[in-house]
Design an enzyme around this catalytic site. Structure first.
Site, PDB file in Angstrom:
ATOM      1  N   CYS A   1      -7.345   1.102  -0.891  1.00  0.00           N
ATOM      2  CA  CYS A   1      -6.971   0.416   0.341  1.00  0.00           C
ATOM      3  C   CYS A   1      -6.795  -1.055   0.030  1.00  0.00           C
ATOM      4  CB  CYS A   1      -8.045   0.603   1.418  1.00  0.00           C
ATOM      5  SG  CYS A   1      -7.684  -0.308   2.937  1.00  0.00           S
TER       6      CYS A   1
ATOM      7  N   CYS B   1      -1.016   5.989   7.016  1.00  0.00           N
ATOM      8  CA  CYS B   1      -2.322   5.490   7.448  1.00  0.00           C
ATOM      9  C   CYS B   1      -2.172   4.634   8.701  1.00  0.00           C
ATOM     10  CB  CYS B   1      -2.964   4.675   6.326  1.00  0.00           C
ATOM     11  SG  CYS B   1      -4.529   3.888   6.779  1.00  0.00           S
TER      12      CYS B   1
ATOM     13  N   CYS C   1      -9.622 -12.209  21.761  1.00  0.00           N
ATOM     14  CA  CYS C   1      -9.119 -11.135  20.903  1.00  0.00           C
ATOM     15  C   CYS C   1      -8.074 -10.289  21.621  1.00  0.00           C
ATOM     16  CB  CYS C   1     -10.261 -10.265  20.379  1.00  0.00           C
ATOM     17  SG  CYS C   1     -11.331  -9.575  21.640  1.00  0.00           S
TER      18      CYS C   1
ATOM     19  N   PHE D   1     -20.893 -15.337  25.698  1.00  0.00           N
ATOM     20  CA  PHE D   1     -20.695 -14.178  24.826  1.00  0.00           C
ATOM     21  C   PHE D   1     -21.053 -14.594  23.399  1.00  0.00           C
ATOM     22  CE2 PHE D   1     -17.620 -13.999  28.317  1.00  0.00           C
ATOM     23  CZ  PHE D   1     -17.883 -12.758  28.886  1.00  0.00           C
TER      24      PHE D   1
ATOM     25  N   CYS E   1      -2.811  -0.123   9.157  1.00  0.00           N
ATOM     26  CA  CYS E   1      -1.890  -1.271   9.181  1.00  0.00           C
ATOM     27  C   CYS E   1      -0.596  -0.880   9.893  1.00  0.00           C
ATOM     28  CB  CYS E   1      -1.548  -1.738   7.762  1.00  0.00           C
ATOM     29  SG  CYS E   1      -2.934  -2.451   6.850  1.00  0.00           S
TER      30      CYS E   1
ATOM     31  N   CYS F   1       0.836  -1.203   0.000  1.00  0.00           N
ATOM     32  CA  CYS F   1       0.000   0.000   0.000  1.00  0.00           C
ATOM     33  C   CYS F   1       0.871   1.252   0.000  1.00  0.00           C
ATOM     34  CB  CYS F   1      -0.908   0.000   1.228  1.00  0.00           C
ATOM     35  SG  CYS F   1      -1.923   1.479   1.371  1.00  0.00           S
TER      36      CYS F   1
ATOM     37  N   ASP G   1     -16.121 -16.789  24.202  1.00  0.00           N
ATOM     38  CA  ASP G   1     -15.639 -15.892  23.138  1.00  0.00           C
ATOM     39  C   ASP G   1     -15.861 -14.444  23.576  1.00  0.00           C
ATOM     40  OD1 ASP G   1     -14.809 -14.746  20.765  1.00  0.00           O
ATOM     41  OD2 ASP G   1     -16.676 -15.179  19.698  1.00  0.00           O
TER      42      ASP G   1
END
Length: 447
Positions: free
Chosen positions: A162, A80, A402, A299, A83, A74, A369
Site C-alpha cells: 500500500c 481498492c 473535516c 471538541f 484512494c 499503486c 475543531d
C-alpha cells in the site's frame, strides 16, 4: 451501437468526473458522474445507475486526455477503495479541493472568504499513520486477505503493498497474512487497527475468540521480528489493552511547541502527522493569541490544539463530550507541564447554548475543531450571545473542519446572523489521493 460520450467539467466530492448531458437547445441537462474521468477530458462512458436528475457511470475510453492525468503509483488503484485520485497530479488534487471548499462556502453558506489561504500540503506517499485494515479468510484467493475494502464492495482488496501506508507497514502486509493464517482464530479476527507513533508501531487485533498459547507465541515472535506492539480488543474500542511488549508508549510530537502527545491506538488522532504539525502551527498563528488572553478549544479531544495554545495564552479551556477524553487531555497537560494553564470541561457541544458559554465565562478567542457533523449548536449559541451578552463574544474564531459542507453551513450562520466576517479560508490536504477535504477558516467579529 455508438459509445456515449461526454465532456468532463469538474470533479465531485468523491473524485468522480462531472459532466452534463445536453438538451436539444444545447443547454446543460442531466448531470452524469463518471468514475475515473478528469476535468477537461472527453470520455466514453457506461451508465450503471440512472435517476431523474443524475446518472452514475464508469469510464470506458478517453477521447481527449487531461494534461494533469498521471499513472497511478499503486497497482491496486481503481480496485481498492482507499484512494480516489491517484490518476490526478498531486498539486491538481489540492486545487480541486480548494475549488470544492470555495463552491461549498458560496452555494451552501452564501459566503466568500476575504482572503483564500495557501493550501497546506506535504508528502503524498507513506503518510497514513492511522488505518483500519479489514481481515478475511478467503480460501478461493489463497488464504487470508488484509487490507482496505474494494470500491463499493464488502470484499477486501487482494493487496500485497500500500503506497499511502508508511513503507515499513506496507512491507508487513504479506507477513501479516501469513501470521494470521497460522493462528487458531483465523476466522475470528475481522480487523486490525494500525497506529504509528514517533517510535512505536501499534497494531490492535480485534479478536472474537481467546488466543491459544501457540497463538501468543506466534504474535510475540512477529512483534520481535517486525518491531510492532500488539494490542488485543475483545469488544468495543474501550476494551483494547496492550499485549506485547507492554512497555512501549505511543506518542506524537508537536516540536514547535515542545509538546509530546501520548495516545492509545484506538484514540482519534490525525492520520497525517506531518500535516498535523503544520496545521496546528497555522491555526495558532491565525488565532494570534496574546499572553493575557483566555481561549476556548471546542471538541478538544486529547489536546491536539489545547496544549500548544497553553504555551501562548493566559488560560485555555478544552471542552469535549467525553469524560474519559477530558481526563486523558488533563493527563497530557500534566505530562507537558501545562496543567496550570489548562482546564478541561465535559459538555455535549451538540446541545450547546448561549447560557452554557455565559456560565463558562468570557473567551477572547476560540478554536473549533468538530467532527463531520460540524458545530451548528455552537454557532447558534454564539448568535444567541450576540443578542444577550454581546460583550462575551470571542473576537476571533479559527474553525478547523473535516467537512466543507458543514463548515459552509456554520459559516453562513456566523456571518449572516452572528456578526462575524469570514476573513480567511483554505484547504488542508490531510488525505492525499482521496477526495476528503479538510479546511480551515478564520472569523473576525465585526466592529
Amino acid at each position: 451501437m455508438s459509445l456515449n460520450m461526454i465532456e468532463i467539467e469538474s470533479l465531485d466530492m468523491d473524485g468522480r468526473g462531472v459532466g452534463h448531458l445536453r438538451n436539444e437547445d444545447g443547454s446543460a441537462g442531466k448531470v452524469v458522474f463518471v468514475e475515473g474521468a478528469l476535468p477537461g477530458e472527453r470520455v466514453g462512458y457506461q451508465t450503471y445507475r440512472k435517476k431523474a436528475q443524475w446518472e452514475a457511470a464508469t469510464m470506458l475510453s478517453i477521447q481527449r486526455e487531461s494534461a494533469l492525468r498521471v499513472k497511478p503509483k499503486c497497482e491496486y488503484f481503481g480496485l481498492c477503495g482507499g484512494c480516489a485520485m491517484q490518476h490526478l497530479e498531486p498539486s491538481a488534487q489540492v486545487a480541486v479541493k480548494q475549488r470544492v471548499l470555495e463552491d461549498n462556502l458560496w452555494h451552501i453558506g452564501r459566503v466568500r472568504a476575504e482572503t483564500m489561504l495557501r493550501p497546506i500540503y506535504g508528502p503524498t506517499w507513506g503518510y497514513r499513520y492511522r488505518a483500519r485494515l479489514s481481515v478475511n479468510h478467503v480460501p478461493k484467493k489463497g488464504g487470508v486477505l488484509v487490507g482496505f475494502h474494494e470500491k463499493k464492495s464488502r470484499y477486501i482488496t487482494d493487496m500485497k503493498t500500500c503506497e499511502v501506508l508508511p513503507p515499513h507497514v506496507s512491507k508487513m502486509l504479506v507477513p501479516l497474512r501469513h501470521l494470521i493464517e497460522s493462528l487458531s482464530i483465523v476466522r475470528q479476527l475481522p480487523q486490525i487497527e494500525l497506529a504509528v507513533g514517533e517510535d512505536v508501531t501499534a497494531m490492535v487485533l480485534r479478536i472474537m475468540a481467546p488466543l491459544t498459547a501457540e497463538d501468543e507465541t506466534e504474535l510475540k515472535a512477529f512483534a520481535d521480528l517486525h518491531g510492532v506492539q500488539w494490542w488485543l480488543q475483545t469488544k468495543g474500542p474501550e476494551t483494547a489493552v496492550p499485549f506485547y511488549p507492554e512497555v512501549s508508549t505511543l506518542h506524537y510530537a508537536l516540536p514547535e511547541f515542545g509538546v509530546k502527545m501520548p495516545f492509545k491506538p484506538t484514540d482519534f488522532t490525525q492520520v497525517n502527522h506531518h500535516i498535523n504539525r503544520v496545521m496546528v502551527a497555522r491555526a495558532l498563528r491565525l488565532l494570534d493569541v496574546q499572553p493575557g488572553e483566555r481561549v476556548a478549544d471546542l471538541f478538544c479531544g486529547l489536546g491536539n490544539f489545547t496544549l500548544p495554545l497553553a504555551t501562548q495564552a493566559r488560560e485555555v479551556v478544552g471542552i469535549e463530550g467525553s469524560t474519559e477524553l477530558t481526563e486523558r487531555a488533563l493527563e497530557n497537560a500534566q505530562v507537558n507541564g501545562l496543567a496550570q494553564k489548562t482546564q478541561f470541561s465535559c459538555r455535549n457541544l451538540f446541545e450547546a447554548t448561549a447560557e452554557d458559554f455565559v456560565a463558562l465565562g468570557k473567551f477572547d478567542r476560540m478554536l473549533i475543531d468538530p467532527p463531520r457533523d460540524g458545530a451548528i449548536a455552537v454557532c447558534q449559541a454564539l448568535v444567541g450571545l450576540r443578542h444577550s451578552h454581546p460583550d462575551m463574544m470571542p473576537k476571533r474564531i479559527v474553525y478547523v473542519a473535516c467537512s466543507p459542507s458543514t463548515l459552509a453551513r456554520d459559516a453562513g450562520l456566523l456571518v449572516q446572523e452572528g456578526g462575524y466576517t469570514l476573513s480567511y479560508a483554505g484547504v488542508v490536504n490531510m488525505f492525499p489521493h482521496t477526495a476528503h477535504v479538510e479546511s480551515m477558516a478564520v472569523f473576525d467579529l465585526s466592529t
